[in-house]
Design an enzyme around this catalytic site. Sequence first.
Site, mmCIF file in Angstrom:
data_model
loop_
_atom_site.group_PDB
_atom_site.id
_atom_site.type_symbol
_atom_site.label_atom_id
_atom_site.label_comp_id
_atom_site.label_asym_id
_atom_site.label_seq_id
_atom_site.Cartn_x
_atom_site.Cartn_y
_atom_site.Cartn_z
ATOM 1 C CG LEU A 1 -14.213 9.933 -0.616
ATOM 2 C CD1 LEU A 1 -14.992 10.771 0.393
ATOM 3 C CD2 LEU A 1 -13.145 10.794 -1.311
ATOM 4 N NE ARG B 1 -9.949 9.201 7.669
ATOM 5 C CZ ARG B 1 -10.273 8.380 6.678
ATOM 6 N NH1 ARG B 1 -11.434 7.732 6.702
ATOM 7 N NH2 ARG B 1 -9.458 8.213 5.653
ATOM 8 C CB SER C 1 -0.867 -0.029 1.263
ATOM 9 O OG SER C 1 -1.433 1.228 1.525
ATOM 10 C CB ALA C 2 0.172 4.606 -1.354
ATOM 11 C CB THR C 3 -0.434 3.030 4.076
ATOM 12 O OG1 THR C 3 -0.502 3.595 5.378
ATOM 13 C CG2 THR C 3 0.005 1.599 4.200
ATOM 14 C CE LYS D 1 -1.663 -4.068 3.267
ATOM 15 N NZ LYS D 1 -1.985 -5.374 2.661
ATOM 16 C CE1 TYR E 1 -4.167 -2.562 5.814
ATOM 17 C CE2 TYR E 1 -3.475 -0.262 5.686
ATOM 18 C CZ TYR E 1 -3.874 -1.433 5.066
ATOM 19 O OH TYR E 1 -3.953 -1.468 3.710
ATOM 20 C CG ASN F 1 -13.276 2.615 8.149
ATOM 21 O OD1 ASN F 1 -13.747 3.300 9.052
ATOM 22 N ND2 ASN F 1 -12.957 1.343 8.299
HETATM 23 N N1 UFG Z 1 -12.688 10.964 3.465
HETATM 24 C C1 UFG Z 1 -13.684 11.860 3.793
HETATM 25 N N2 UFG Z 1 -14.848 11.367 4.259
HETATM 26 C C2 UFG Z 1 -15.074 10.029 4.442
HETATM 27 C C3 UFG Z 1 -14.046 9.126 4.108
HETATM 28 C C4 UFG Z 1 -12.859 9.637 3.625
HETATM 29 O O1 UFG Z 1 -13.517 13.081 3.646
HETATM 30 O O2 UFG Z 1 -16.153 9.658 4.908
HETATM 31 C C5 UFG Z 1 -11.438 11.502 2.913
HETATM 32 C C6 UFG Z 1 -10.240 11.164 3.767
HETATM 33 O O3 UFG Z 1 -10.088 12.138 4.784
HETATM 34 C C7 UFG Z 1 -9.129 11.160 2.741
HETATM 35 C C8 UFG Z 1 -9.805 10.700 1.448
HETATM 36 O O4 UFG Z 1 -11.190 10.881 1.672
HETATM 37 O O5 UFG Z 1 -8.683 12.469 2.551
HETATM 38 C C9 UFG Z 1 -9.557 9.248 1.146
HETATM 39 O O6 UFG Z 1 -9.888 8.482 2.282
HETATM 40 P P1 UFG Z 1 -10.022 6.897 2.223
HETATM 41 O O7 UFG Z 1 -10.374 6.439 3.611
HETATM 42 O O8 UFG Z 1 -10.930 6.489 1.131
HETATM 43 O O9 UFG Z 1 -8.575 6.454 1.816
HETATM 44 P P2 UFG Z 1 -7.185 6.695 2.559
HETATM 45 O O10 UFG Z 1 -6.358 7.521 1.639
HETATM 46 O O11 UFG Z 1 -7.314 7.097 3.954
HETATM 47 O O12 UFG Z 1 -6.769 5.173 2.627
HETATM 48 C C10 UFG Z 1 -5.750 4.622 1.951
HETATM 49 C C11 UFG Z 1 -6.144 3.187 1.553
HETATM 50 C C12 UFG Z 1 -6.354 2.360 2.789
HETATM 51 C C13 UFG Z 1 -5.142 2.479 3.654
HETATM 52 C C14 UFG Z 1 -4.886 3.907 4.023
HETATM 53 C C15 UFG Z 1 -3.734 4.032 4.935
HETATM 54 O O13 UFG Z 1 -7.329 3.181 0.787
HETATM 55 O O14 UFG Z 1 -6.551 1.016 2.440
HETATM 56 O O15 UFG Z 1 -4.676 4.644 2.842
HETATM 57 O O16 UFG Z 1 -3.492 5.313 5.316
HETATM 58 F F1 UFG Z 1 -5.329 1.803 4.786
#
Ligand code: UFG
Length: 340
Positions: free
Chosen positions: A202, A297, A126-128, A155, A151, A200
């Site tokens: 977006l 968040r 993951s890019a994480t 990775k 998590y 969780n």
């Molecule tokens: N976001 C919102 N509202 C929501 C959900 C997300 O504004 O209800 C925003 C988040 O703050 C973020 C963007 O949408 O800016 C993307 O959020 P996601 O949760 O969809 O994805 P992330 O970039 O947080 O997650 C990614 C991968 C995960 C991994 C994570 C680790 O999709 O699998 O990075 O940081 F775990």
Amino acid sequence: MAKCVLVSGGAGFIGSHVTVELIQAGYDVIVADDMSNCDLTCFEGVKKITGREDLPFVKMNFCEEESVNALFNDHQIDAVIHFAAFKAVGESVAEPLKYYGNNLVSFMNVLQAARIKGSAVLFSSSATVYGEPDILPVTERSPRQSATSPYGNTKQICEDMLRDSVKAYDGLRGIALRYFNPIGAHPSALIGELPRGVPNNLVPFITQTAIGKRECLSIFGNDYPTPDGTCQRDYIDIVDLAKAHVCAVSRMLDGKMKEDYEIFNIGTGKPLSVLELVNAFQKVNGVRLNYRFAPRRSGDVTAIWADPSLANRELGWKAERSIEETLAAAWAWEQKLANK
Ligand code: UFG
């Protein structure tokens, strides 16, 4: 004879899309899953899309070493793609041992079996692992940063397990694909994301809000140092992402690797802000989305997107689907679920 690929966690969101692409590319596939975070919806969808009613399915937990060894003994497995892992960032903070136990032990069992049997290993990273990058876009040589969640740490550790094992054991080879943000659904609307409970991520939150399952989307933070104040990500279509796995498997099995352990970023190379994504969803699907701005968040990085040029060049892979196609597919899938 067709080469055989084992897909652990193959009934889930990414695993099911990858299974479709592998079958369509001519591979034999064995799907294995413990079904702890999904039901049979996507597996049934895969069978429909591919016409493979006889697609082998093994219900098993990859933490059980004997079951993993038995599977590798019973079948000639040329490559294994390992998806079987827990993936909820927040839950991993609350229950770290659940995450370390499951994600590390299952991968260790896969590596042991692959080493003995000579199977190539593809790990879903993951890019994480890049954390909050100093320089954008990130290349595979960008530094990894300390993980902000158990998590994310699993990775990094699994990447290291693969790297060290490849170095130590003759004949073992592997690729880690670092995914950016996988979204969307298969154009057939027969497989897609099935989050349990409140999403969780977006895009599932957007589609569930649009369909009326959720009242309002919270956009987490509009005061980031980005052009519109919301976070930027690299959203990669799930079918494009799945195709990258076929390229990586064929690279491993057809002797095209330059090193025995390789890493590739799988993204579009184009950043999109949360607000841009929300607006694109509304426009392409002709729906109005109820949203509000909410506090940031915790744990979110401001911006990250890929430099995918290594994957473009070496894997011969490129993201092809537009964000409009991807968001239309995500919406079609949500509507299909609602009509069930
Ligand atoms: N976001 C919102 N509202 C929501 C959900 C997300 O504004 O209800 C925003 C988040 O703050 C973020 C963007 O949408 O800016 C993307 O959020 P996601 O949760 O969809 O994805 P992330 O970039 O947080 O997650 C990614 C991968 C995960 C991994 C994570 C680790 O999709 O699998 O990075 O940081 F775990």
